[in-house]
Design a protein around this motif. Sequence first.
Motif, PDB file in Angstrom:
ATOM      1  N   ALA A  63       7.702   4.020   2.847  1.00  0.00           N
ATOM      2  CA  ALA A  63       6.934   5.216   2.504  1.00  0.00           C
ATOM      3  C   ALA A  63       7.736   6.108   1.566  1.00  0.00           C
ATOM      4  O   ALA A  63       7.768   7.322   1.726  1.00  0.00           O
ATOM      5  CB  ALA A  63       6.560   5.985   3.770  1.00  0.00           C
ATOM      6  N   VAL A  64       8.395   5.511   0.592  1.00  0.00           N
ATOM      7  CA  VAL A  64       9.220   6.266  -0.347  1.00  0.00           C
ATOM      8  C   VAL A  64       8.364   7.293  -1.096  1.00  0.00           C
ATOM      9  O   VAL A  64       7.258   6.967  -1.551  1.00  0.00           O
ATOM     10  CB  VAL A  64       9.928   5.301  -1.331  1.00  0.00           C
ATOM     11  CG1 VAL A  64       8.938   4.473  -2.111  1.00  0.00           C
ATOM     12  CG2 VAL A  64      10.848   6.068  -2.258  1.00  0.00           C
ATOM     13  N   PRO A  65       8.820   8.549  -1.196  1.00  0.00           N
ATOM     14  CA  PRO A  65       8.017   9.587  -1.854  1.00  0.00           C
ATOM     15  C   PRO A  65       7.824   9.339  -3.358  1.00  0.00           C
ATOM     16  O   PRO A  65       8.600   8.610  -3.976  1.00  0.00           O
ATOM     17  CB  PRO A  65       8.862  10.863  -1.644  1.00  0.00           C
ATOM     18  CG  PRO A  65       9.769  10.550  -0.498  1.00  0.00           C
ATOM     19  CD  PRO A  65      10.054   9.082  -0.599  1.00  0.00           C
ATOM     20  N   ALA A  66       6.790   9.960  -3.882  1.00  0.00           N
ATOM     21  CA  ALA A  66       6.451   9.968  -5.316  1.00  0.00           C
ATOM     22  C   ALA A  66       5.831   8.661  -5.798  1.00  0.00           C
ATOM     23  O   ALA A  66       4.946   8.662  -6.645  1.00  0.00           O
ATOM     24  CB  ALA A  66       7.659  10.325  -6.189  1.00  0.00           C
ATOM     25  N   VAL A  67       6.278   7.551  -5.269  1.00  0.00           N
ATOM     26  CA  VAL A  67       5.704   6.245  -5.612  1.00  0.00           C
ATOM     27  C   VAL A  67       5.504   5.475  -4.306  1.00  0.00           C
ATOM     28  O   VAL A  67       6.412   5.420  -3.482  1.00  0.00           O
ATOM     29  CB  VAL A  67       6.643   5.441  -6.538  1.00  0.00           C
ATOM     30  CG1 VAL A  67       6.003   4.110  -6.915  1.00  0.00           C
ATOM     31  CG2 VAL A  67       6.977   6.235  -7.791  1.00  0.00           C
ATOM     32  N   ASP A  68       4.322   4.904  -4.110  1.00  0.00           N
ATOM     33  CA  ASP A  68       4.084   4.078  -2.924  1.00  0.00           C
ATOM     34  C   ASP A  68       5.153   2.996  -2.812  1.00  0.00           C
ATOM     35  O   ASP A  68       5.593   2.436  -3.822  1.00  0.00           O
ATOM     36  CB  ASP A  68       2.698   3.435  -3.026  1.00  0.00           C
ATOM     37  CG  ASP A  68       2.453   2.436  -1.916  1.00  0.00           C
ATOM     38  OD1 ASP A  68       2.223   2.865  -0.776  1.00  0.00           O
ATOM     39  OD2 ASP A  68       2.535   1.230  -2.198  1.00  0.00           O
ATOM     40  N   GLY A  69       5.587   2.709  -1.576  1.00  0.00           N
ATOM     41  CA  GLY A  69       6.693   1.776  -1.378  1.00  0.00           C
ATOM     42  C   GLY A  69       6.478   0.417  -2.009  1.00  0.00           C
ATOM     43  O   GLY A  69       7.368  -0.124  -2.665  1.00  0.00           O
ATOM     44  N   ILE A  70       5.289  -0.157  -1.823  1.00  0.00           N
ATOM     45  CA  ILE A  70       4.999  -1.463  -2.399  1.00  0.00           C
ATOM     46  C   ILE A  70       4.940  -1.375  -3.926  1.00  0.00           C
ATOM     47  O   ILE A  70       5.439  -2.252  -4.642  1.00  0.00           O
ATOM     48  CB  ILE A  70       3.670  -2.023  -1.844  1.00  0.00           C
ATOM     49  CG1 ILE A  70       3.752  -2.185  -0.319  1.00  0.00           C
ATOM     50  CG2 ILE A  70       3.336  -3.351  -2.511  1.00  0.00           C
ATOM     51  CD1 ILE A  70       4.824  -3.153   0.153  1.00  0.00           C
ATOM     52  N   GLU A  71       4.355  -0.292  -4.446  1.00  0.00           N
ATOM     53  CA  GLU A  71       4.303  -0.090  -5.891  1.00  0.00           C
ATOM     54  C   GLU A  71       5.708   0.091  -6.453  1.00  0.00           C
ATOM     55  O   GLU A  71       6.021  -0.397  -7.549  1.00  0.00           O
ATOM     56  CB  GLU A  71       3.437   1.135  -6.212  1.00  0.00           C
ATOM     57  CG  GLU A  71       3.384   1.507  -7.684  1.00  0.00           C
ATOM     58  CD  GLU A  71       2.723   0.447  -8.562  1.00  0.00           C
ATOM     59  OE1 GLU A  71       2.975   0.468  -9.780  1.00  0.00           O
ATOM     60  OE2 GLU A  71       1.976  -0.391  -8.018  1.00  0.00           O
ATOM     61  N   PHE A  72       6.558   0.774  -5.706  1.00  0.00           N
ATOM     62  CA  PHE A  72       7.949   0.953  -6.135  1.00  0.00           C
ATOM     63  C   PHE A  72       8.639  -0.398  -6.302  1.00  0.00           C
ATOM     64  O   PHE A  72       9.335  -0.639  -7.287  1.00  0.00           O
ATOM     65  CB  PHE A  72       8.707   1.810  -5.116  1.00  0.00           C
ATOM     66  CG  PHE A  72      10.193   1.836  -5.326  1.00  0.00           C
ATOM     67  CD1 PHE A  72      10.744   2.559  -6.364  1.00  0.00           C
ATOM     68  CD2 PHE A  72      11.038   1.121  -4.482  1.00  0.00           C
ATOM     69  CE1 PHE A  72      12.121   2.578  -6.574  1.00  0.00           C
ATOM     70  CE2 PHE A  72      12.410   1.133  -4.678  1.00  0.00           C
ATOM     71  CZ  PHE A  72      12.964   1.867  -5.721  1.00  0.00           C
ATOM     72  N   VAL A  73       8.434  -1.296  -5.342  1.00  0.00           N
ATOM     73  CA  VAL A  73       9.042  -2.633  -5.411  1.00  0.00           C
ATOM     74  C   VAL A  73       8.528  -3.385  -6.631  1.00  0.00           C
ATOM     75  O   VAL A  73       9.295  -4.031  -7.357  1.00  0.00           O
ATOM     76  CB  VAL A  73       8.766  -3.422  -4.119  1.00  0.00           C
ATOM     77  CG1 VAL A  73       9.204  -4.869  -4.266  1.00  0.00           C
ATOM     78  CG2 VAL A  73       9.486  -2.776  -2.940  1.00  0.00           C
ATOM     79  N   ALA A  74       7.218  -3.315  -6.879  1.00  0.00           N
ATOM     80  CA  ALA A  74       6.641  -4.003  -8.031  1.00  0.00           C
ATOM     81  C   ALA A  74       7.236  -3.483  -9.337  1.00  0.00           C
ATOM     82  O   ALA A  74       7.572  -4.264 -10.235  1.00  0.00           O
ATOM     83  CB  ALA A  74       5.122  -3.829  -8.034  1.00  0.00           C
ATOM     84  N   ARG A  75       7.405  -2.177  -9.454  1.00  0.00           N
ATOM     85  CA  ARG A  75       7.989  -1.604 -10.669  1.00  0.00           C
ATOM     86  C   ARG A  75       9.455  -1.996 -10.805  1.00  0.00           C
ATOM     87  O   ARG A  75       9.945  -2.251 -11.915  1.00  0.00           O
ATOM     88  CB  ARG A  75       7.859  -0.077 -10.647  1.00  0.00           C
ATOM     89  CG  ARG A  75       6.431   0.434 -10.740  1.00  0.00           C
ATOM     90  CD  ARG A  75       6.432   1.939 -10.964  1.00  0.00           C
ATOM     91  NE  ARG A  75       5.116   2.530 -10.771  1.00  0.00           N
ATOM     92  CZ  ARG A  75       4.849   3.813 -10.942  1.00  0.00           C
ATOM     93  NH1 ARG A  75       5.816   4.647 -11.301  1.00  0.00           N
ATOM     94  NH2 ARG A  75       3.638   4.280 -10.750  1.00  0.00           N
ATOM     95  N   LEU A  76      10.141  -2.052  -9.678  1.00  0.00           N
ATOM     96  CA  LEU A  76      11.553  -2.431  -9.702  1.00  0.00           C
ATOM     97  C   LEU A  76      11.713  -3.857 -10.221  1.00  0.00           C
ATOM     98  O   LEU A  76      12.611  -4.150 -11.022  1.00  0.00           O
ATOM     99  CB  LEU A  76      12.133  -2.304  -8.289  1.00  0.00           C
ATOM    100  CG  LEU A  76      13.650  -2.243  -8.164  1.00  0.00           C
ATOM    101  CD1 LEU A  76      14.177  -0.945  -8.735  1.00  0.00           C
ATOM    102  CD2 LEU A  76      14.054  -2.367  -6.692  1.00  0.00           C
TER     103      LEU A  76
END
Length: 319
Positions: A63-76
């Motif tokens: 639940a990382v703030p500013a970016v959804d956790g799963i979306e954060f992984v995809a961007r990473l």
Amino acid sequence: MSASPDFSPPRRALIVDADQALRESASALLKLQGFEVAAAADGVEALTMFAREWFPVVITDSAVPAVDGIEFVARLRILSLAPVYIIMLTEVADVRFHEQGYCMGVDQYLLRQNSLSELVGRVQAGVTAIRRRQSSRTGRAHEPATVDLENGAHTARHLVGRLRAEIVQSGRSKKTLQLLSIGLDAADAAAFHQHSTTGTISDTLLGAAHEAMRPKLDWVVRLPAPANTCRLVVVMPESGPTETSAMEQSIRNAFVHWGLSSAASGLRLTTGLAAFAGEENAPAALELLGQAERSRRANDVMSKPSTARPESIPAQDAA
């Protein structure tokens, strides 16, 4: 003579979590193990840091703030030019939630309540995975497609992502996808090692599967297993009884000179099958894998002589 290439990634980790206390505690633990650690309170900050410097291991909250956790992984994953091992902290133990993360690029999940006690071991495993992935023969282009969880070269992400793609394709084509689960068990360590003259028994079993696989269609998973055992799953798209029977027979033929049917050998080869015909509701990847393993265990129980002492076989977690 030239020195062997060094595949070891730098001992550097990035922690992404809104909880300052967790960030500080996790950073302190990893620094004690010789890691260089950076921390970010939200996904936007973390992505900026990652774009500027390679972090081989990233620990992020779901639940990382500013970016959804799963979306954060995809961007990473899009940003990364080098291998990265992603550990996601979560309070959810739902299979389908985990599958979504695996398909987007999560390597391992870690429950938040266990995070500090298990974190160092998971991060060390991530460093090992990257090193083995870069040097492993199973990842080379001329080898049959192999997801190797036993040696740490790959993780559940690779297994779930590939298997999920096969399930989706089976649903579209209406052609049957089959999973053949294979187990080789020894009565004791002596029986397990007595035939290991040209490599491990696990390598022999994997080699037999490679020989029988249909090029550019079948692929295989080597799973972690308890002591004195081996576990494989051969994934067979667009297959039927003929293909699975041929695969099973070919693998048994590779061990025929070991006398597996004899009690004196101390070895037992068992198989089980799961199938998705593409016409019913699609199962989760790990659910289909579990069906194949349960089938193998059921066949194992039925094949044992009634006079044999009951044996407890530990459950296998593919993730």
